[in-house]
Design a protein around this motif. Structure first.
Motif, PDB file in Angstrom:
ATOM      1  N   ARG A 108       2.179  -0.507  -1.603  1.00 49.93           N
ATOM      2  CA  ARG A 108       1.640  -1.026  -3.074  1.00 49.93           C
ATOM      3  C   ARG A 108       0.078  -0.321  -2.980  1.00 49.93           C
ATOM      4  NH1 ARG A 108      -0.449  -7.174  -2.615  1.00 49.93           N
ATOM      5  NH2 ARG A 108      -2.012  -6.594  -1.166  1.00 49.93           N
TER       6      ARG A 108
ATOM      7  N   ILE B 133       6.834 -19.242   0.352  1.00 47.45           N
ATOM      8  CA  ILE B 133       5.535 -19.972   0.745  1.00 47.45           C
ATOM      9  C   ILE B 133       5.734 -21.685   1.398  1.00 47.45           C
ATOM     10  CG2 ILE B 133       3.710 -18.939   0.179  1.00 47.45           C
ATOM     11  CD1 ILE B 133       3.358 -21.232  -2.670  1.00 47.45           C
TER      12      ILE B 133
ATOM     13  N   GLN C 234      -6.723  -6.602   6.542  1.00 47.11           N
ATOM     14  CA  GLN C 234      -6.155  -8.220   6.763  1.00 47.11           C
ATOM     15  C   GLN C 234      -4.599  -7.779   5.353  1.00 47.11           C
ATOM     16  OE1 GLN C 234      -9.296  -8.087   5.498  1.00 47.11           O
ATOM     17  NE2 GLN C 234     -10.448  -9.293   6.112  1.00 47.11           N
ATOM     18  N   ILE C 235      -4.866  -6.899   4.867  1.00 49.87           N
ATOM     19  CA  ILE C 235      -3.251  -6.415   3.986  1.00 49.87           C
ATOM     20  C   ILE C 235      -3.747  -7.341   2.678  1.00 49.87           C
ATOM     21  CG2 ILE C 235      -0.775  -6.047   3.524  1.00 49.87           C
ATOM     22  CD1 ILE C 235      -1.129  -6.481   7.003  1.00 49.87           C
ATOM     23  N   GLY C 236      -3.551  -9.075   2.590  1.00 46.75           N
ATOM     24  CA  GLY C 236      -3.713  -8.701   1.387  1.00 46.75           C
ATOM     25  C   GLY C 236      -1.930  -9.421   0.806  1.00 46.75           C
ATOM     26  N   LEU C 237      -1.215  -9.296   1.242  1.00 46.69           N
ATOM     27  CA  LEU C 237       0.236  -9.353   0.647  1.00 46.69           C
ATOM     28  C   LEU C 237      -0.471 -10.644  -0.189  1.00 46.69           C
ATOM     29  CD1 LEU C 237       2.273  -8.160   2.662  1.00 46.69           C
ATOM     30  CD2 LEU C 237       1.350  -6.454   0.688  1.00 46.69           C
ATOM     31  N   PHE C 238       0.437 -10.369  -0.988  1.00 46.95           N
ATOM     32  CA  PHE C 238       0.577 -12.123  -1.972  1.00 46.95           C
ATOM     33  C   PHE C 238       2.289 -12.871  -1.128  1.00 46.95           C
ATOM     34  CE2 PHE C 238      -0.661  -9.394  -5.467  1.00 46.95           C
ATOM     35  CZ  PHE C 238      -1.824  -9.567  -5.194  1.00 46.95           C
ATOM     36  N   PRO C 239       1.686 -14.228  -0.902  1.00 41.48           N
ATOM     37  CA  PRO C 239       3.000 -14.125   0.015  1.00 41.48           C
ATOM     38  C   PRO C 239       3.674 -14.935  -0.795  1.00 41.48           C
ATOM     39  CG  PRO C 239       0.803 -16.004   0.540  1.00 41.48           C
ATOM     40  CD  PRO C 239       0.499 -14.715  -0.263  1.00 41.48           C
ATOM     41  N   HIS C 240       3.684 -15.315  -1.403  1.00 41.75           N
ATOM     42  CA  HIS C 240       4.456 -16.440  -2.440  1.00 41.75           C
ATOM     43  C   HIS C 240       5.683 -15.218  -3.386  1.00 41.75           C
ATOM     44  CE1 HIS C 240       1.354 -15.015  -5.518  1.00 41.75           C
ATOM     45  NE2 HIS C 240       2.404 -16.045  -6.328  1.00 41.75           N
ATOM     46  N   MET C 241       5.001 -13.985  -3.347  1.00 39.64           N
ATOM     47  CA  MET C 241       5.741 -12.724  -3.977  1.00 39.64           C
ATOM     48  C   MET C 241       6.855 -12.212  -3.337  1.00 39.64           C
ATOM     49  SD  MET C 241       2.829 -12.386  -6.395  1.00 39.64           S
ATOM     50  CE  MET C 241       3.714 -10.785  -7.905  1.00 39.64           C
ATOM     51  N   ARG C 242       8.066 -11.500  -3.452  1.00 41.17           N
ATOM     52  CA  ARG C 242       8.449 -10.620  -2.427  1.00 41.17           C
ATOM     53  C   ARG C 242       7.910  -9.165  -2.750  1.00 41.17           C
ATOM     54  NH1 ARG C 242      13.769 -13.262  -2.508  1.00 41.17           N
ATOM     55  NH2 ARG C 242      14.314 -15.063  -3.718  1.00 41.17           N
TER      56      ARG C 242
ATOM     57  N   ALA D 209      -8.525 -12.342   1.513  1.00 41.40           N
ATOM     58  CA  ALA D 209      -7.581 -11.941   1.579  1.00 41.40           C
ATOM     59  C   ALA D 209      -6.726 -10.789   0.695  1.00 41.40           C
ATOM     60  CB  ALA D 209      -6.980 -10.940   2.708  1.00 41.40           C
ATOM     61  N   VAL D 210      -6.292 -12.054   0.299  1.00 42.05           N
ATOM     62  CA  VAL D 210      -5.312 -12.233  -0.969  1.00 42.05           C
ATOM     63  C   VAL D 210      -5.881 -11.708  -3.073  1.00 42.05           C
ATOM     64  CG1 VAL D 210      -3.049 -13.578  -2.290  1.00 42.05           C
ATOM     65  CG2 VAL D 210      -2.937 -13.524  -0.506  1.00 42.05           C
TER      66      VAL D 210
ATOM     67  N   THR E 240       2.889  -4.010  -8.468  1.00 47.18           N
ATOM     68  CA  THR E 240       1.782  -5.402  -8.649  1.00 47.18           C
ATOM     69  C   THR E 240       1.107  -4.342  -9.711  1.00 47.18           C
ATOM     70  OG1 THR E 240       1.861  -6.524  -7.099  1.00 47.18           O
ATOM     71  CG2 THR E 240      -0.767  -6.657  -8.153  1.00 47.18           C
TER      72      THR E 240
ATOM     73  N   PHE F  80      10.259 -12.293   2.165  1.00 46.97           N
ATOM     74  CA  PHE F  80       8.467 -11.970   2.029  1.00 46.97           C
ATOM     75  C   PHE F  80       8.155 -11.773   2.480  1.00 46.97           C
ATOM     76  CE2 PHE F  80      10.739 -15.318  -0.777  1.00 46.97           C
ATOM     77  CZ  PHE F  80      10.179 -15.501  -1.781  1.00 46.97           C
TER      78      PHE F  80
ATOM     79  N   SER G 114      -6.837  -8.549  -3.020  1.00 47.80           N
ATOM     80  CA  SER G 114      -6.826  -7.641  -3.006  1.00 47.80           C
ATOM     81  C   SER G 114      -6.068  -7.712  -4.149  1.00 47.80           C
ATOM     82  CB  SER G 114      -5.106  -7.453  -1.731  1.00 47.80           C
ATOM     83  OG  SER G 114      -4.220  -8.611  -1.727  1.00 47.80           O
TER      84      SER G 114
ATOM     85  N   ARG H 250       6.173 -13.025   4.963  1.00 48.81           N
ATOM     86  CA  ARG H 250       6.051 -13.696   6.060  1.00 48.81           C
ATOM     87  C   ARG H 250       7.633 -13.327   6.739  1.00 48.81           C
ATOM     88  NH1 ARG H 250       7.151 -20.032   5.122  1.00 48.81           N
ATOM     89  NH2 ARG H 250       9.313 -19.728   3.973  1.00 48.81           N
ATOM     90  N   GLU H 251       7.765 -11.831   6.294  1.00 47.57           N
ATOM     91  CA  GLU H 251       9.592 -12.557   7.676  1.00 47.57           C
ATOM     92  C   GLU H 251       9.020 -10.827   7.756  1.00 47.57           C
ATOM     93  OE1 GLU H 251      12.362 -15.124   4.389  1.00 47.57           O
ATOM     94  OE2 GLU H 251      12.049 -12.597   3.845  1.00 47.57           O
TER      95      GLU H 251
END
Ligand SMILES: Nc1ncnc2c1ncn2[C@@H]1O[C@H](COP(=O)(O)OP(=O)(O)OP(=O)(O)O)[C@@H](O)[C@H]1O
Ligand SMILES: [Mg+2]
Lengths: 217, 412
Positions: free
Chosen positions: B172, A215, B107-115, A111-112, B122, B156, A115, B158-159
Motif C-alpha cells: 500500500r 468488520i 500496527q500497519i493500520g490496514l482499513f478493516p472495512h476495505m478489501r 493506527a487506521v 488508496t 479483508f 495511516s 482480518r482474513e
C-alpha cells in the motif's frame, strides 16, 4: 377468551391497524430527525474536546426528564396533536444516537486513522471513507436503541392528543373497570411489542446490508 | 601491506563521508510537546542520501518516532526545516506532501472495512488514477510483496496473517511509487522467523526499487541488517553517531554507542556480510528427480561427496540422498533420504545462514535464487573463513591507525 373476541372484531382490527400506522409514523419521524441531528452532534462532540461534555450532558439530561412532563411542557409551546409528540420524542432519541456516534468514532483504531492521514487523505475524506464506515456498527446499534425507546415512549403521546397505539391503551385505562377496558389496554400493548420486534428485525436487515463485510461480527 | 590497508581504510571512510545526492534533509528539526520542558526532538540535522536506507535507532523514548513523523508532518515540527528533493516542504499542504511519501507503521493500520485490493489502491484513488491503471498496479504490487493477487485481492484484512498484513502494508505504501518511504518499526510486531523473512524480502525489493527510506527501530541488530547508514539517537534525538554499520561496529563514536551496540560485535558483523559476497561451493553434486536412480547412484559413487542434493524439475532443492537411499526401491526419491533444510537466499546474511544451519542441524546451507533455484552451498568453514577475514581487516585497521599516531602527535 374475551381478548380473542376483541381481536377478531373487524372494527377493532381496523382501529388497531390505523393506530399502528400512526405509531410507525410517530416513531420514524422523530428517529429520522434525531439521526440527522445526532450524527451531526456526535461528530462535533468527537472532533471538539471543548464541545464534547456540554453536548453529552445536554442530551443525557433530556432523557432524564419524565416523559409525561416533557409532553406536557410541549403543549403550551407547540399545542396539542402530533407536533409536540414528535419534538419530545426527537429529544429522547438523541442520547443513544449521539453517545454511540461519539463512542463509535472513538473506537476506530488509531493506527487506521494515522495511516489514512499518512497517505494524504483529507480530514473530510477520512471521516466519510474511514471513520464513519468503521464506527457504523456502533452507531447503528445506537439508532436501534433510540428506535425501540421511541416506540415505547410514543405511547405517552396520546396524553397530549397525539396519534398512535397509545390511544387504545389510554382508552382502556380511562374506562377501567368497564368491560372491554382490559382488552384495549392489552391490545395496544401487544401491538407496540409487535412493532418493536418488527423494528428490531428491520435493523438486523439494515445491518446486513450496510455494515461492510470486513468488520461484520 | 600497510599501504594497501591505508588506501582501503581511506576509501571505506571516504564512502561514508561522501554520500550521493541528498534526498531528505532535516535542518535543526525540533519538536516541543506542549507542557513538556525538554524537547522530544532537539535540533536534529541529518541528510539522507537518495536510494539509501537510513535507520534511526536508539533507546525507547529517545524521539525516533517523533523525528520520523515530522518528515511527513503527522507531527508538525516546532521549528526547523524539512527539505525533500531540494524542496522545502515544511509549510506546503501536508496532504499533497504525504501522497509522495510512503508510510508504514508497526500496527500497519490496514482499513478493516476495505478489501486488500482497495487498501492498496488508496493513494492511486486519491491521485485520481483511472480504474484500469489502478487495478494493474494493485495486482503488480501484491505480486511484488509475494501475495497472489487472485487469492488475496478480494480478501479483508482480518482474513490475513500478521505477516501477510504487513506485506499489504508495504504494498500500500508503494502503490503510487513514492520516491520516499517512512517506516516505523515495520517488522516489530511479527514473530522472529517471519520478521527475518520479511526483512530479507524487503532488502531484495529495495535492491530493485532504490527508494530513499527512513526506518525506525529500537533493535540494533535490525538496524545493522537494514541500514545503509545508521543514526544512533540519544534522549532528545541527539545524534550520537551517524555512519555506516561497519563504521559503527568498528569505530563507535563514544561510550553511548558502544553500550548501545552491546557485546558481540564480531558476531554482529556476520550480519553485514551477505551470502552473495562470499564464494559458494558451486561444484556440489546434484541430481534431478526425473533422472534414473541408477545414474544418480553411479554419479554419487564416482564423486568425492557422501551425499547428493536432489533437485526438482525447476531446479529447487528437495532432498539430500546417500548411496543407501538410492539403492532402495520402496520409496520414491522425493521421500528418500533427508529433506533439504537450511535454505537461504543470496541476500541473506551470514548470520542468517548460520542460524538456519543451527536450526536445521545441517552442516551446510543451501543457497537458492529468488525463484528457489539451486545456486550453491555454503558451509560452516566458509563462515569461519569470513569471520577470519573480518578480523584480519580489523587488525590491519588498528595497525594502520597506530602507525599514523606519531604523525598526529607531531601535528598537534
Ligand atoms: N503526542 C505526544 N504528546 C506528548 N509527548 C509525546 C507525544 N509523543 C511522544 N511524546 C514524548 O516524546 C518523547 C519521544 O517519543 P517518541 O515516540 O518519539 O519515542 P521513540 O524513540 O519512538 O520511542 P519507542 O522506541 O518507545 O517507540 C517521549 O518522551 C514521549 O513521551
Ligand atoms: Mg516509536
Amino acid at each position: 377468551m374475551a381478548f380473542l373476541e376483541y381481536l377478531s372484531d373487524p372494527s377493532t382490527q381496523r382501529e388497531l391497524i390505523s393506530q399502528t400506522l400512526d405509531h410507525i409514523y410517530l416513531t420514524a419521524v422523530p428517529v429520522a430527525i434525531a439521526v440527522v441531528l445526532g450524527l451531526g452532534l456526535g461528530i462535533l462532540a468527537h472532533r471538539s474536546p471543548q464541545l464534547r461534555s456540554p453536548i453529552l450532558s445536554v442530551v443525557s439530561t433530556l432523557l432524564t426528564i419524565p416523559s409525561l412532563a416533557l409532553f406536557a411542557i410541549m403543549i403550551p409551546i407547540i399545542g396539542i396533536g402530533a407536533g409536540p409528540a414528535i419534538v419530545a420524542l426527537t429529544l429522547y432519541a438523541l442520547l443513544p444516537i449521539v453517545r454511540n456516534t461519539v463512542s463509535g468514532l472513538f473506537s476506530v483504531d488509531n493506527a487506521v486513522i494515522e495511516s489514512a492521514k499518512g497517505m494524504g487523505m483529507s480530514a473530510t475524506k477520512r471521516l466519510w471513507k474511514i471513520e464513519l464506515p468503521n464506527a457504523w456498527p456502533v452507531m447503528l446499534a445506537g439508532i436501534r436503541v433510540a428506535t425501540l425507546l421511541t416506540v415505547g415512549i410514543a405511547a405517552i403521546a396520546a396524553l397530549v392528543g397525539g396519534p398512535g397505539l397509545g390511544q387504545e391503551i389510554f382508552t382502556g385505562i380511562r374506562r377501567i373497570p368497564a368491560s372491554g377496558s382490559l382488552e384495549s389496554l392489552l391490545g395496544g400493548t401487544l401491538f407496540i411489542i409487535l412493532l418493536a420486534v418488527l423494528f428490531d428485525l428491520l435493523y438486523l436487515a439494515i445491518g446486513r446490508v450496510t455494515i461492510p463485510r470486513g468488520i461484520r461480527e | 601491506m600497510s599501504d594497501v590497508t591505508n588506501s582501503d581504510t581511506t576509501s571505506h571512510l571516504g564512502e561514508a563521508a561522501e554520500p550521493g545526492e541528498t534526498m531528505i534533509e532535516l535542518q535543526e528539526l525540533t519538536k516541543r510537546f506542549p507542557g513538556q520542558e525538554a524537547p522530544a526532538v532537539d535540533r536534529l540535522s541529518l541528510k539522507i542520501p537518495k536510494g539509501e536506507i537510513v535507520v534511526f535507532v536508539g533507546p525507547s523514548g529517545c524521539g525516533k518516532t517523533t523525528s520520523l513523523k515530522m518528515i511527513n508532518r503527522i507531527i508538525e515540527p516546532s521549528s526547523g526545516h524539512i527539505i525533500i528533493d531540494n524542496e522545502d516542504v515544511t509549510t506546503i499542504d501536508p496532504n499533497q506532501l504525504r501522497r509522495r511519501i510512503g508510510y508504514v507503521i508497526q500496527q500497519i493500520g490496514l482499513f478493516p472495512h476495505m478489501r486488500i485490493g482497495d487498501n492498496v489502491a488508496t493513494v492511486p484513488n486519491l491521485l485520481g488514477w483511472d480504474k484500469e491503471r489502478t487495478r494493474e498496479r494493485v495486482d503488480e504490487l501484491l505480486d511484488v510483496v509475494g501475495l497472489d493477487p487472485r487469492t488475496y485481492r478480494e480478501r479483508f484484512p482480518r482474513e490475513l496473517s500478521g505477516g501477510q498484513r504487513q506485506r499489504v502494508g508495504v504494498a500500500r505504501a508503494l502503490a503510487a511509487d513514492p520516491p520516499v518511504l517512512l517506516m516505523d518499526e515495520p517488522f516489530g510486531a511479527i514473530d522472529p522467523i517471519t520478521r527475518n523473512r520479511l526483512q530479507n524480502e524487503f532488502l531484495r525489493l529495495q535492491g530493485e526499487l532504490q527508494k530513499t527510506i527512513a526506518f525506525v527501530t529500537h533493535d540494533i541488530d535490525e538496524a545493522i541488517k537494514m541500514g545503509d547508514r545508521i543514526a544512533i539517537l540519544q534522549e532528545g534525538a541527539k545524534l550520537a553517531q551517524f555512519a555506516t554499520p561497519e563504521e559503527i561496529l568498528t569505530n563507535p563514536a563514544n561510550e553511548f554507542v558502544q553500550d548501545f551496540v552491546g557485546t558481540g560485535a564480531t558476531l554482529k558483523r556476520l550480519k553485514l556480510t551477505r551470502v552473495r559476497e562470499v564464494e559458494l561451493t558451486d561444484d556440489a553434486l546434484t541430481g534431478r528427480e526425473d533422472e534414473d536412480r541408477e545414474t544418480l547412484r553411479r554419479r554419487l559413487a564416482e564423486s568425492d561427496w557422501t551425499a547428493m542434493l536432489l533437485l526438482d524439475r525447476e531446479e529447487r532443492p528437495i532432498r539430500w540422498l546417500r548411496t543407501p537411499d538410492l539403492r532402495q526401491q520402496q520409496r520414491p526419491l522425493t521421500e528418500a533420504g533427508l529433506p533439504a533444510r537450511a535454505i537461504v537466499e543470496p541476500q541473506a546474511t551470514l548470520s542468517d545462514a548460520l542460524e538456519e544451519m543451527l536450526l536445521g542441524s545441517a552442516g551446510v546451507a543451501i543457497v537458492t535464487d529468488g525463484r528457489g533455484r539451486f545456486q550453491g552451498l555454503l558451509d560452516v568453514d566458509d563462515i569461519i573463513l569470513a569471520i577470519q577475514t573480518m578480523r584480519d581487516t580489523e587488525a590491519e585497521f588498528y595497525r594502520a591507525a597506530k602507525l599514523s599516531d606519531p604523525d598526529d602527535e607531531v601535528s598537534a
